[in-house]
Design an enzyme around this catalytic site. Sequence first.
Site, short mmCIF file in Angstrom:
data_model
loop_
_atom_site.label_atom_id
_atom_site.label_comp_id
_atom_site.label_asym_id
_atom_site.label_seq_id
_atom_site.Cartn_x
_atom_site.Cartn_y
_atom_site.Cartn_z
CD GLU A 13 8.17 0.83 -0.75
OE1 GLU A 13 9.06 0.10 -1.15
OE2 GLU A 13 7.42 1.39 -1.92
CE1 TYR A 20 7.21 4.53 6.27
CE2 TYR A 20 7.06 2.70 4.64
CZ TYR A 20 6.43 3.99 5.16
OH TYR A 20 5.29 4.37 4.97
NE ARG A 51 7.44 -3.84 -0.60
CZ ARG A 51 6.29 -2.96 -0.46
NH1 ARG A 51 5.58 -2.87 0.37
NH2 ARG A 51 6.41 -2.13 -1.61
CG HIS A 101 6.94 6.77 1.22
ND1 HIS A 101 6.15 6.15 0.41
CD2 HIS A 101 6.71 5.92 2.28
CE1 HIS A 101 5.41 5.14 0.80
NE2 HIS A 101 5.97 5.09 1.96
CD GLN A 117 -9.51 10.72 -7.87
OE1 GLN A 117 -9.26 10.55 -9.02
NE2 GLN A 117 -10.60 11.42 -7.76
#
Length: 691
Positions: free
Chosen positions: A175, A177, A225, A263, A350
């Site tokens: 992601e 990082y 991961r 991201h 949300q």
Amino acid sequence: MTNNDTQSNNSAFPNLLAPLDLGFTTLINRTLMGSMHTGLEEEKGGFDKLAAFYEARAKGGVGLIVTGGISPNARGRLTPLGCELSKFWHVNKHKKITRAVHQYPTKICLQLLHAGRYSYHPFSFAPSKVKSPINPFTPSAMSVRQIKGTIKDFAHSASLAQKAGYDGVEIMGSEGYLINQFSCIRVNKRTDEWGGSVENRMRLAISIVKAVRAKVGEKFIIIFRQSMLDLVEGGNSWEDVVTMAKAVEAAGATLINTGIGWHEARVPTISTSVPRAAFTWITEKMKQEVSIPLVTTNRINTPEVAEEVLSKGHADVVSMARPFLADAEFVKKSLENKSDEINTCIGCNQACLDHVFQQKRASCLVNPTACYETELTFDKAKKNKRIAVVGAGPAGLAFSVYAAQRGHKVEIFDRANEIGGQFNFAKQVPGKEEFYETIRYFNKQISLYDIKVHLSTEATADDLTKNGFDEIVIATGILPRKLDIEGIEHEKVKSYLDVLRDKQPIGKNVAIIGAGGIGFDVAVFLAEEHEKSPLVNDKAQWLKNWGVDQNYQNKGALLDKSTGANIERTPRNIHLLQRKLSKVGAGLGKTTGWIHRATLQKNGVKMLAGVSYKKIDDLGLTIEIDGKEQVLDVDHVIICAGQESQRGLYQQLESNKGTEQGLHLIGGAKVAAELDAKRAIRQAAELAAII
Ligand code: FAD
Ligand code: NAP
Ligand code: SF4
């Protein structure tokens, strides 16, 4: 044969519920609750609440839980006060979590996450001084001493996790990082032994896995991961990804989990418009390369989909994160062949991700008890009451189910011929089909709790007062706002209900007044309502539309721009208008707004801000921008200009003097401004908990 074998063989989900032998330990089934930062990690007293949160999921039968990301040191924290596991005195609070979970046969791993340049503070560091487009802070480049220190910190943190009673750790290498930043030339511009060749770029990852394994011994789970699809320019090639996975396996990892997209990638990876299980093909591809068990992930939200993924051999374990926010008993209900009782995650972000990005506690739109396990509870009521609920939208439905759980006798009245309120319009929007699941869930709960539903019934004040109810709950929702523009009665003018509910024919040239959530949804509905529109459920087409290369010809698995842009646009000319000067769509969800904007841009929708509406006539819609008037030659003008509370019935009841009945107002009927289903459902739940 073990107990679990028996359970899995008798279930509709034999692969999902089968145990997984990891050699030194066994997972009771193939479900992994993926890492989610909840915000409780940093709250005062948050670890007690976190323990209750994880305990509920363990009680619900999850095989393996991975905690939210915890930094191995101060500089790797996501935020200045982010959570860190680096000191001995940090261990005790983690024991609350592991003890709570280990009352059940569920395993739990702590995720070690160093944010690198995604750290939201001025002390961030990264392989090179390359700023992220989604963070205002520029990182400094790490010295070799800092790199080596970081490896030690990971190992130390893992040993503290072991002392705290965790069954293992997940090393976050995807992601975008820190570890992922090292593995890709996008951020890694180094010329020393930590940059350049793939062997150098993956050195940090491999050194961390080795150092952790050396510290914790053989009988401790290490999940790595790994970013299998970077989905950014300067990402890795498939060959690099495979080289790294093999090295991770050789370094001593127990499982490899799949990471999809940085991201900052401009490809949606988890939002509701992503087709279910859209990315499991990449884990399947990796299965041919390594022999340790692989975990797949992203937009898997039902046991049926998870079972299909496993039965097709795409992976050994399925990671689901948000589905366990939506329903802590996901696995239990699957085991009992009651998947139709599962409260399905609709992928809206949300109440979960959007909250985390605003540094608020996460919860769930469809399950407001998530992360509030100790605060929002539905104990049996001292006195069972007869309660009338007017309105079967999200507010009325949620109230009814929670109140019925407490033992109240509930009856619902709705003038429509089906339950769901505005969700029946939302579900029509391409990419929002998950809203059907929420309506399915409520229908099932209504029958389970024996709630009486009176459809096609206009509730009147007289009926409600005469029928002897102890309490009346008004959840009558909203009505679309009426506008005062010259020509508003012209036949060109339609409301969003004419479009979404009544499916009235709409012309080729359209102007939409109002660019809030509903204006965007109507624009998507009209843009994608043409014969050759990309089918949301056609995964291959969807991936192509978003520029993902399933053949992995290019680094980062992105298609050449020329290929990716080769998308058929809507034949409609659509204008989406707002009066505000701000960017159109600025008020949409933090993690999903860009997807809505990009979808409309791909379809050539013109988004205009700073608009004054002058008149509507046979020529079209006359508007003024920057003092200049222009006529939009449109066939239809669709009004999506917000809503007003529908409260007539409440006011009538309130003025009925002498009534002994309790009277309550919830959802859109109470406040229409900035209303969404998240607020409507939470408000309903809070009332049901105390009534
Ligand atoms: P409503 O859903 O409006 O329900 C009120 C019900 O009361 C209706 O069924 C109505 O028939 C009934 N009723 C009214 N008066 C009477 C009466 N006198 N007698 C009997 N019955 C009566 N929200 C989100 O959070 N996320 C989204 O992505 C999202 N997308 C949306 C997309 C669209 C196209 C639309 C239209 C809305 C969307 N919303 C979304 C908003 C969300 O649906 C509303 O916030 C929510 O439905 C409000 O719930 P409610 O129960 O208060 O009212
Ligand atoms: P909204 O988000 O409040 O948007 C209303 C729009 O109408 C705004 O663009 C506003 O912009 C415009 N407007 C307001 N008053 C006007 C007037 N008098 N004349 C002309 N334009 C006017 O409301 P909504 O789109 O109806 O959505 C309702 C709720 O549903 C929202 O709160 C939203 O959260 C929720 N929802 C969410 C999603 C989602 O994807 N998360 C999707 C759909 C709906 P200007 O004032 O600048 O013109
Ligand atoms: Fe899923 Fe939405 Fe709940 Fe998040 S808030 S868990 S995306 S339903």
